[in-house]
Enzyme design. Structure first.
Site, PDB file in Angstrom:
ATOM      1  N   THR A 100       0.849  -1.193   0.000  1.00 21.59           N
ATOM      2  CA  THR A 100       0.000   0.000   0.000  1.00 21.59           C
ATOM      3  C   THR A 100       0.881   1.239   0.000  1.00 21.59           C
ATOM      4  O   THR A 100       1.912   1.273   0.671  1.00 21.59           O
ATOM      5  CB  THR A 100      -0.953   0.010   1.219  1.00 21.59           C
ATOM      6  OG1 THR A 100      -1.742   1.190   1.198  1.00 21.59           O
ATOM      7  CG2 THR A 100      -0.194  -0.052   2.535  1.00 21.59           C
ATOM      8  N   HIS A 142       2.584 -11.749  14.212  1.00 22.20           N
ATOM      9  CA  HIS A 142       3.624 -12.365  15.028  1.00 22.20           C
ATOM     10  C   HIS A 142       3.326 -13.835  15.329  1.00 22.20           C
ATOM     11  O   HIS A 142       4.206 -14.592  15.778  1.00 22.20           O
ATOM     12  CB  HIS A 142       3.779 -11.597  16.345  1.00 22.20           C
ATOM     13  CG  HIS A 142       5.183 -11.587  16.863  1.00 22.20           C
ATOM     14  ND1 HIS A 142       6.094 -12.564  16.564  1.00 22.20           N
ATOM     15  CD2 HIS A 142       5.850 -10.709  17.668  1.00 22.20           C
ATOM     16  CE1 HIS A 142       7.247 -12.309  17.152  1.00 22.20           C
ATOM     17  NE2 HIS A 142       7.125 -11.182  17.834  1.00 22.20           N
TER      18      HIS A 142
END
Length: 530
Positions: A449, A501
């Protein structure tokens, strides 16, 4: 001689299908290769077209019934055979009555037309249905009707737009003619293949299917009357009212049966009695202008429903933050080398490939190379499973008037820089026009993006589930940097990688971003694969 209408040969993994929709009735004339029936399987919807021109004479498998591969679904007779064999299950008396009713119905329709028929198919009624929605789309909203009742329309011209939570679907005219009746108004919800309107084939005036038979005795070039907003309008009156944008419901008709004549419309124009009341128009992107409400005064407010696309964006972003253990790591890249390369070859590049050389192509190629080195970043999470992708499909976030969409570049490892730039340019133009399809936005293993085009200096991009990482680009800004012990002004860009994560360790995320930084600061690495 009758011709069999057979189901197509099903794929090897498909055992049977269900007849979803018959688009023709017994007795309807059919052109060669015209869609007759749709068969729904557990994987795809198959279309069955007419093997030749003729008349549908018999239906063997009704809607909702199960059929096998290459099973005979119906029979096609010669043109003009009508309903022969169509009521095989009924007794002779019922068949005779049915034919008599059909004849009376046909006579009533014929009375609404001029004695000298304009064409064999003039005035034929069609059901305008919503398109078949993709499997992941449950319903849509009628965003806008581009044509009014009675307005002349050419074949394949857009009649309406339906907004889903992913794309805008267009509904086109099945033939030359006009809308006779609109069943679903703007802002209302529809399901897949729902009936939207009734379309009348033929000239503009033929749209008046709901007009009484005696109304056809007009002197308006032989065109039929049309019923608009509860009023019966002569063709000339309808045209004049449309040209002056009048509220048809306020017109007073002096003709037979309350028929509105041209002079009635002219009188309303002169005295101003049929002007439309001024009302604030809601943005069509809201897809529900009727539900919009405005509060007037010194501190005006306007309430409009959130578009389906905006609702979906909000849902997915919240879902990403609630389900992923999302972290972001930052770095900065010196854009000097890329900018020098672009400045040196931009004219030659454009002449050779007919596309401008931008920055996004370099980032896509650099990200592709980095994804190959760090497969965890290119993976996705599916429940308790990790899916490692042996390819790189990179989504590029595109801002459109309806909201943010993410079309996907497929197999970027095999794409050249020019291919990337052309594809991104195509995505941008189609996104602005609402022409991106669902197939353009499905899948993707990684997303890029670019908030820098809007002036963003630094941001934290949000994951695009089920992907596990996203790269955020930002504004290029000159800053003083220490280079070889000296202070130099360099064009710098902050980069951000947000990652899940649960899947990616911090070490891998940081090294992934450093790899992109190294490739961009020395673009020769992309060519040398080092």
């Amino acid at each position: 001689m009758a011709t069999d209408i057979k189901a197509p040969t099903f794929p090897e993994s498909v055992a049977e299908g269900t007849v979803a929709t018959w688009h023709k009735k017994v007795g309807d004339s059919v052109e060669r290769d015209e869609l007759i029936v749709e068969i729904e399987t557990d994987k795809v919807v198959l279309e069955v077209v007419a093997p030749e021109a003729g008349t549908l004479s018999k239906i063997n498998v009704e809607e909702g019934d199960v059929c096998q591969s290459e099973q005979v679904l119906g029979e096609l007779g010669a043109a003009g055979e009508g309903d022969k064999g169509g009521d095989a299950k009924a007794d002779d008396a019922k068949r005779s009555d049915a034919k008599s009713d059909d004849a009376k119905s046909g006579d009533a329709k014929a009375d609404k037309k001029p004695a000298d028929k304009k064409s064999a198919g003039a005035g034929k009624q069609h059901e305008v249905k919503a398109p078949s929605f993709p499997e992941s789309v449950q319903e849509g909203t009628v965003a806008s009707w581009t044509k009014k009742v009675g307005e002349a329309v050419k074949r394949d011209e857009v009649l309406a737009e339906i907004e889903t939570d992913k794309v805008v679907l267009e509904v086109v005219a099945p033939a030359d003619g006009a809308l006779a009746e609109i069943k679903v108004q703007e802002g209302e919800q529809v399901e897949s293949e729902a009936l939207l309107a009734v379309f009348s084939e033929g000239a503009e005036g033929d749209a008046g299917a709901d007009a009484p038979a005696e109304a056809s005795s007009s002197d308006d070039d032989g065109e039929a009357d049309a019923k608009v907003d509860g009023k019966i309008l002569a063709p000339a009156a309808r045209k004049l009212a449309a040209e002056n944008d009048l509220d048809v419901s306020k017109l007073e008709g002096t003709g037979k049966g309350g028929r509105v004549l041209k002079e009635d419309v002219q009188k309303a124009i002169d005295n101003g009695s049929a002007k439309k009341s001024a009302a604030p128009k809601a943005d069509k992107s809201a897809a529900a202008p009727k539900a919009a409400s405005a509060v007037e005064g010194e501190r005006p407010e306007q309430r409009v429903p959130m578009s389906r696309l905006r609702q979906t964006i909000a849902k997915r972003l919240v879902q990403a933050q609630q389900t992923a253990a999302m972290l972001t790591t930052y770095n900065e890249v010196d854009m000097s080398a890329v900018m020098a390369l672009r400045s040196q070859y931009k004219d030659t590049f454009q002449k050779a490939h007919d596309v401008k050389l931008g920055f996004m192509g370099f980032f896509v190629k650099a990200a592709t190379e980095a994804l190959k080195r760090f497969p965890d970043v290119n993976a996705s999470i599916d429940g308790t499973d990790i899916v490692y992708h042996g390819y790189q499909d990179i989504g590029v976030a595109v801002s459109t008037p309806r909201g943010l969409v993410v079309p996907v570049l497929r197999d970027t490892d095999s794409m050249k820089l020019a291919d990337v730039e052309k594809a991104i340019g195509d995505f941008g133009s189609r996104g602005r026009d609402g022409k991106l399809g669902i197939e353009d936005m499905q899948g993707g293993t990684f997303t890029i993006t670019n908030g820098g085009i809007f002036g963003s200096l630094m941001s934290t991009p949000i994951l695009n589930p089920p992907q596990t990482a996203i790269l955020g680009m930002h504004k290029i800004q000159e800053r003083p940097m220490a280079v070889n012990g000296k202070v130099e002004i360099r064009p710098m860009m902050y980069l951000a990688v947000s990652y899940d994560h649960r899947m990616i360790d911090g070490k891998d995320a940081v090294q992934f971003l450093v790899a992109i930084k190294s490739l961009l600061e020395d673009p020769a690495r992309l060519l040398l694969d080092i």
